[in-house]
Scaffold this motif. Structure first.
Motif, mmCIF file in Angstrom:
data_model
loop_
_atom_site.group_PDB
_atom_site.id
_atom_site.type_symbol
_atom_site.label_atom_id
_atom_site.label_comp_id
_atom_site.label_asym_id
_atom_site.label_seq_id
_atom_site.Cartn_x
_atom_site.Cartn_y
_atom_site.Cartn_z
ATOM 1 N N LEU A 1 0.834 -1.197 0.000
ATOM 2 C CA LEU A 1 0.000 0.000 0.000
ATOM 3 C C LEU A 1 0.877 1.259 0.000
ATOM 4 O O LEU A 1 1.925 1.295 0.640
ATOM 5 C CB LEU A 1 -0.906 0.020 1.227
ATOM 6 N N PRO A 2 0.449 2.304 -0.702
ATOM 7 C CA PRO A 2 1.222 3.543 -0.717
ATOM 8 C C PRO A 2 1.194 4.218 0.650
ATOM 9 O O PRO A 2 0.280 4.013 1.450
ATOM 10 C CB PRO A 2 0.523 4.394 -1.770
ATOM 11 N N SER A 3 2.191 5.037 0.912
ATOM 12 C CA SER A 3 2.240 5.757 2.176
ATOM 13 C C SER A 3 2.745 7.177 1.933
ATOM 14 O O SER A 3 3.319 7.481 0.897
ATOM 15 C CB SER A 3 3.146 5.036 3.177
ATOM 16 N N LYS A 4 2.508 8.031 2.916
ATOM 17 C CA LYS A 4 2.940 9.428 2.892
ATOM 18 C C LYS A 4 3.476 9.781 4.267
ATOM 19 O O LYS A 4 3.271 9.051 5.233
ATOM 20 C CB LYS A 4 1.756 10.349 2.577
ATOM 21 N N ILE A 5 4.132 10.936 4.365
ATOM 22 C CA ILE A 5 4.621 11.447 5.634
ATOM 23 C C ILE A 5 3.740 12.625 6.036
ATOM 24 O O ILE A 5 3.538 13.555 5.267
ATOM 25 C CB ILE A 5 6.088 11.920 5.523
ATOM 26 N N CYS A 6 3.239 12.593 7.247
ATOM 27 C CA CYS A 6 2.402 13.674 7.760
ATOM 28 C C CYS A 6 3.298 14.881 8.054
ATOM 29 O O CYS A 6 4.307 14.744 8.751
ATOM 30 C CB CYS A 6 1.686 13.227 9.028
ATOM 31 N N PRO A 7 2.972 16.069 7.547
ATOM 32 C CA PRO A 7 3.818 17.240 7.782
ATOM 33 C C PRO A 7 3.760 17.760 9.223
ATOM 34 O O PRO A 7 4.636 18.504 9.634
ATOM 35 C CB PRO A 7 3.265 18.287 6.811
ATOM 36 N N GLU B 1 5.167 14.234 11.396
ATOM 37 C CA GLU B 1 6.313 13.679 10.670
ATOM 38 C C GLU B 1 6.422 12.163 10.778
ATOM 39 O O GLU B 1 7.503 11.596 10.760
ATOM 40 C CB GLU B 1 7.603 14.355 11.115
ATOM 41 N N ARG B 2 5.275 11.505 10.873
ATOM 42 C CA ARG B 2 5.223 10.042 10.890
ATOM 43 C C ARG B 2 4.635 9.542 9.579
ATOM 44 O O ARG B 2 3.807 10.216 8.971
ATOM 45 C CB ARG B 2 4.336 9.547 12.026
ATOM 46 N N PRO B 3 5.024 8.342 9.159
ATOM 47 C CA PRO B 3 4.423 7.790 7.940
ATOM 48 C C PRO B 3 3.008 7.280 8.213
ATOM 49 O O PRO B 3 2.714 6.811 9.311
ATOM 50 C CB PRO B 3 5.355 6.636 7.574
ATOM 51 N N PHE B 4 2.147 7.412 7.222
ATOM 52 C CA PHE B 4 0.809 6.835 7.314
ATOM 53 C C PHE B 4 0.467 6.197 5.979
ATOM 54 O O PHE B 4 0.940 6.625 4.939
ATOM 55 C CB PHE B 4 -0.243 7.858 7.749
ATOM 56 N N SER B 5 -0.316 5.137 6.038
ATOM 57 C CA SER B 5 -0.618 4.330 4.854
ATOM 58 C C SER B 5 -2.003 4.618 4.304
ATOM 59 O O SER B 5 -2.870 5.143 5.001
ATOM 60 C CB SER B 5 -0.543 2.846 5.198
ATOM 61 N N ARG C 1 -5.731 4.217 3.179
ATOM 62 C CA ARG C 1 -6.903 3.589 3.786
ATOM 63 C C ARG C 1 -8.017 3.540 2.758
ATOM 64 O O ARG C 1 -8.105 4.400 1.890
ATOM 65 C CB ARG C 1 -7.390 4.401 4.990
ATOM 66 N N LYS C 2 -8.883 2.563 2.895
ATOM 67 C CA LYS C 2 -9.970 2.410 1.937
ATOM 68 C C LYS C 2 -10.867 3.649 1.893
ATOM 69 O O LYS C 2 -11.342 4.041 0.834
ATOM 70 C CB LYS C 2 -10.793 1.174 2.274
ATOM 71 N N LYS C 3 -11.079 4.298 3.035
ATOM 72 C CA LYS C 3 -11.935 5.487 3.046
ATOM 73 C C LYS C 3 -11.315 6.659 2.292
ATOM 74 O O LYS C 3 -11.996 7.611 1.946
ATOM 75 C CB LYS C 3 -12.297 5.897 4.466
ATOM 76 N N TRP C 4 -10.002 6.598 2.016
ATOM 77 C CA TRP C 4 -9.323 7.634 1.244
ATOM 78 C C TRP C 4 -9.149 7.232 -0.224
ATOM 79 O O TRP C 4 -8.438 7.895 -0.974
ATOM 80 C CB TRP C 4 -7.939 7.918 1.808
ATOM 81 N N ALA C 5 -9.778 6.174 -0.671
ATOM 82 C CA ALA C 5 -9.546 5.622 -2.012
ATOM 83 C C ALA C 5 -9.744 6.659 -3.113
ATOM 84 O O ALA C 5 -8.924 6.764 -4.020
ATOM 85 C CB ALA C 5 -10.461 4.425 -2.250
ATOM 86 N N ARG C 6 -10.812 7.436 -3.046
ATOM 87 C CA ARG C 6 -11.090 8.405 -4.108
ATOM 88 C C ARG C 6 -10.299 9.693 -3.971
ATOM 89 O O ARG C 6 -10.169 10.441 -4.924
ATOM 90 C CB ARG C 6 -12.589 8.732 -4.131
ATOM 91 N N GLU C 7 -9.777 9.975 -2.788
ATOM 92 C CA GLU C 7 -9.121 11.264 -2.560
ATOM 93 C C GLU C 7 -7.687 11.143 -2.039
ATOM 94 O O GLU C 7 -7.185 12.058 -1.404
ATOM 95 C CB GLU C 7 -9.971 12.091 -1.600
ATOM 96 N N TRP C 8 -7.019 10.041 -2.294
ATOM 97 C CA TRP C 8 -5.667 9.807 -1.773
ATOM 98 C C TRP C 8 -4.706 10.917 -2.183
ATOM 99 O O TRP C 8 -3.862 11.329 -1.407
ATOM 100 C CB TRP C 8 -5.151 8.445 -2.214
ATOM 101 N N ILE D 1 -3.435 14.956 3.080
ATOM 102 C CA ILE D 1 -2.166 15.547 3.513
ATOM 103 C C ILE D 1 -1.801 15.089 4.919
ATOM 104 O O ILE D 1 -0.650 14.799 5.203
ATOM 105 C CB ILE D 1 -2.262 17.087 3.480
ATOM 106 N N TYR D 2 -2.791 15.039 5.799
ATOM 107 C CA TYR D 2 -2.547 14.759 7.213
ATOM 108 C C TYR D 2 -2.974 13.344 7.574
ATOM 109 O O TYR D 2 -3.920 12.822 7.002
ATOM 110 C CB TYR D 2 -3.298 15.771 8.084
ATOM 111 N N CYS D 3 -2.320 12.760 8.559
ATOM 112 C CA CYS D 3 -2.606 11.379 8.948
ATOM 113 C C CYS D 3 -3.873 11.253 9.773
ATOM 114 O O CYS D 3 -4.472 10.185 9.817
ATOM 115 C CB CYS D 3 -1.428 10.806 9.718
ATOM 116 N N SER D 4 -4.276 12.318 10.429
ATOM 117 C CA SER D 4 -5.438 12.235 11.307
ATOM 118 C C SER D 4 -6.130 13.587 11.409
ATOM 119 O O SER D 4 -5.582 14.620 11.010
ATOM 120 C CB SER D 4 -5.016 11.781 12.703
#
Length: 67
Positions: free
Chosen positions: A18-24, A27-31, A33-40, A44-47
């Protein structure tokens, strides 16, 4: 004495592809999620907590305190 053949010590549904990003903010990585499928692409933020505290992080940064 013997381990059950169907019991595994690793996660059965591990998803390392699964793709991941770093929360600005944190500064932690987050992967992905299915709920973000259309707007990945726009995520920008992990939470929600990091999204709400985005301005606080900018104000607390050492670069903004130098002046």
């Amino acid at each position: 004495m013997y381990a059950h053949p169907l019991k595994r010590s690793w996660p059965v549904h591990a998803k390392p592809h699964l793709p991941s990003k770093i929360c600005p903010v944190c500064e932690r990585p987050f992967s992905w999620r299915k709920k973000w499928a259309r707007e990945w692409e726009s995520v920008i933020y992990c939470s929600e907590r990091c999204r709400r505290s985005k301005y606080r992080r900018v104000q607390d940064s050492p670069a903004s305190q130098e002046t």
